[in-house]
Design a protein around this motif. Structure first.
Motif, PDB file in Angstrom:
ATOM      1  N   PRO A  33      42.306  66.926   2.217  1.00 15.63           N
ATOM      2  CA  PRO A  33      41.491  66.499   1.069  1.00 15.63           C
ATOM      3  C   PRO A  33      41.858  65.108   0.556  1.00 15.63           C
ATOM      4  O   PRO A  33      41.063  64.487  -0.158  1.00 15.63           O
ATOM      5  N   ASN A  34      43.030  64.619   0.919  1.00  8.66           N
ATOM      6  CA  ASN A  34      43.445  63.283   0.483  1.00  8.66           C
ATOM      7  C   ASN A  34      43.028  62.187   1.462  1.00  8.66           C
ATOM      8  O   ASN A  34      43.310  61.017   1.237  1.00  8.66           O
ATOM      9  N   THR A  35      42.378  62.574   2.542  1.00 11.22           N
ATOM     10  CA  THR A  35      41.923  61.609   3.538  1.00 11.22           C
ATOM     11  C   THR A  35      40.451  61.303   3.332  1.00 11.22           C
ATOM     12  O   THR A  35      39.611  62.209   3.350  1.00 11.22           O
ATOM     13  N   ALA A  36      40.128  60.033   3.133  1.00  9.45           N
ATOM     14  CA  ALA A  36      38.730  59.626   2.988  1.00  9.45           C
ATOM     15  C   ALA A  36      38.097  59.485   4.366  1.00  9.45           C
ATOM     16  O   ALA A  36      38.615  58.781   5.228  1.00  9.45           O
ATOM     17  N   THR A  37      37.009  60.167   4.579  1.00 14.16           N
ATOM     18  CA  THR A  37      36.324  60.150   5.870  1.00 14.16           C
ATOM     19  C   THR A  37      35.126  59.212   5.822  1.00 14.16           C
ATOM     20  O   THR A  37      34.780  58.668   4.767  1.00 14.16           O
ATOM     21  N   TRP A  38      34.457  59.048   6.967  1.00 10.63           N
ATOM     22  CA  TRP A  38      33.274  58.196   6.952  1.00 10.63           C
ATOM     23  C   TRP A  38      32.151  58.840   6.149  1.00 10.63           C
ATOM     24  O   TRP A  38      31.276  58.156   5.610  1.00 10.63           O
TER      25      TRP A  38
ATOM     26  N   ILE B 126      36.577  58.871  -5.527  1.00  5.75           N
ATOM     27  CA  ILE B 126      35.669  57.919  -4.892  1.00  5.75           C
ATOM     28  C   ILE B 126      36.477  57.057  -3.928  1.00  5.75           C
ATOM     29  O   ILE B 126      37.479  56.444  -4.317  1.00  5.75           O
ATOM     30  N   GLY B 127      36.060  57.007  -2.665  1.00  2.00           N
ATOM     31  CA  GLY B 127      36.819  56.215  -1.695  1.00  2.00           C
ATOM     32  C   GLY B 127      36.097  56.124  -0.378  1.00  2.00           C
ATOM     33  O   GLY B 127      35.164  56.883  -0.111  1.00  2.00           O
ATOM     34  N   VAL B 128      36.534  55.189   0.438  1.00  2.00           N
ATOM     35  CA  VAL B 128      35.943  55.010   1.762  1.00  2.00           C
ATOM     36  C   VAL B 128      37.022  55.201   2.819  1.00  2.00           C
ATOM     37  O   VAL B 128      38.214  55.142   2.527  1.00  2.00           O
TER      38      VAL B 128
END
Length: 371
Positions: A251-256, A235-237
């Protein structure tokens, strides 16, 4: 009217409207004040400060809503356990095909079976799980409900034993079958996979802009529950700075898109507990994990707990269910989320201790305390 009075009144005009309005306003105010004193303030509120002063971290609720009793409380059935005595026979010694709760005494086993009937199938009775109940044959497990019930007992024991940090965060509350079922065969607020939901679009747009239960009837993404409470995605922004040098395919990058999906999940959680964002977060610094409230930790445990429920207990039962119990789109097993238990309250059943009388459902060890 006397002529002299008529002339005097004409020569001395008087404003009668102003005093009349004043008297009327004062009269209404007196009546309203008397009503509040006698009946009480209908819009009174209570506040719970969840974070430091001056940060707006406060949970405000109408007293009328707080004191409004959960309507399902009235139908809750409970019974104190029978303290075992020497010579009491165990359920596995009395009945055939007892695969769980076999080391519970006969009296306590029957007590639990009666309670489960009241909690899950008050109209159908024992026959909901036992196909031969009318003939006194309780060993036949032909019905899928009996197989599911066994696994649900094990899940309940695991929740009480392994997730006490969530279910007993403030005090002993625990869970039992009634926590979710509330007298219904199928608990309310279960969910199934339904995305994509927007047939007029492709890609990311296809999972949103359609009112669904999963999106809590908003235009937010409808795949938040399956992404975070089933597939175990983080869960992340996205980064709150603009033009950040990052790879969206990482996969470790939170996108909009992750941010929108997270908002959808958080909106679901808020509605499930009947709270707002400040119950867990400092809303001026969502990104700062050092400024969260104690409730944030409780909720984080709850999210992890629901993941385990879905992955280890509910989804594996898919093969046991008949077609009419499976999802309408993918034929998947029913799954749980926060609202399945909470149903709009901060604590399920408003904090009623539902495990106090049911030590058999509180542990997986097979050893029960009846003190």
């Amino acid at each position: 009217m006397l002529p002299w009075f008529k002339n005097w009144n004409k020569d001395n005009p008087t404003d009668i409207y102003g005093p009349a309005i004043l008297v009327g306003v004062l009269g209404v105010a007196v009546i309203a004040a008397a009503f509040v004193v006698v009946v009480g303030q209908p819009f009174a509120t209570k506040s719970l400060q969840t974070g430091p002063r001056g940060t707006g971290m406060v949970q405000t609720e109408f007293v009328s809503e707080i004191e409004n009793e959960d309507p399902t409380l009235a139908a809750y059935y409970t019974e104190e356990p029978y303290v075992p005595e020497d010579g009491d026979r165990l359920a596995s010694e009395v009945y055939e095909n007892v695969q769980v709760l076999g080391n519970v005494t006969e009296d306590n086993f029957n007590r639990i079976m009666l309670a489960m009937t009241q909690w899950v199938s008050p109209e159908q009775g024992c026959a909901y799980c036992h196909v031969g109940a009318a003939d006194g044959n309780y060993a036949n497990d032909e019905l899928y409900t009996m197989k599911v019930a066994r696994r649900m007992i094990q899940m309940t024991q695991n929740l009480n034993e392994g997730w006490a940090g969530h279910v007993n965060a403030n005090q002993e509350v625990g869970v039992n079958c009634y926590t979710c079922h509330r007298g219904e065969n199928v608990p309310s607020d279960i969910w199934f996979r339904i995305t994509p939901v927007n047939e007029a679009a492709e890609g990311w747009a296809a999972v949103q802009n359609r009112v669904t239960m999963q999106s809590q009837y908003t235009s937010l993404p409808s795949d938040a529950l399956e992404t975070y409470l089933l597939e175990d995605e983080p869960i992340g922004v996205h980064d709150f700075a603009s033009h950040v040098d990052s790879d969206p395919t990482d996969p470790n990058t939170a996108t909009w898109q992750d941010a929108e999906r997270t908002y959808s999940l958080m909106n679901y959680v808020s509605n499930s507990l009947g709270v707002n964002c400040t119950f867990c977060h400092n809303t001026r610094a969502f990104y700062d994990g050092t400024q969260v409230t104690p409730q944030w930790a409780t909720e984080s445990l709850g999210i992890a707990m629901v993941k385990e429920m879905n992955q280890d207990y509910l989804v594996p039962l898919e093969g046991e269910y008949p077609e009419n119990r499976l999802g309408p789109v993918y034929g998947d097993a029913p799954k749980a989320a926060c609202k399945t238990c909470h149903k709009g309250y901060q604590q399920p059943l408003q904090g009623l201790n539902v495990i106090a009388d049911w030590p058999e459902l509180a542990t997986t060890s097979g050893e029960y305390s009846y003190e």
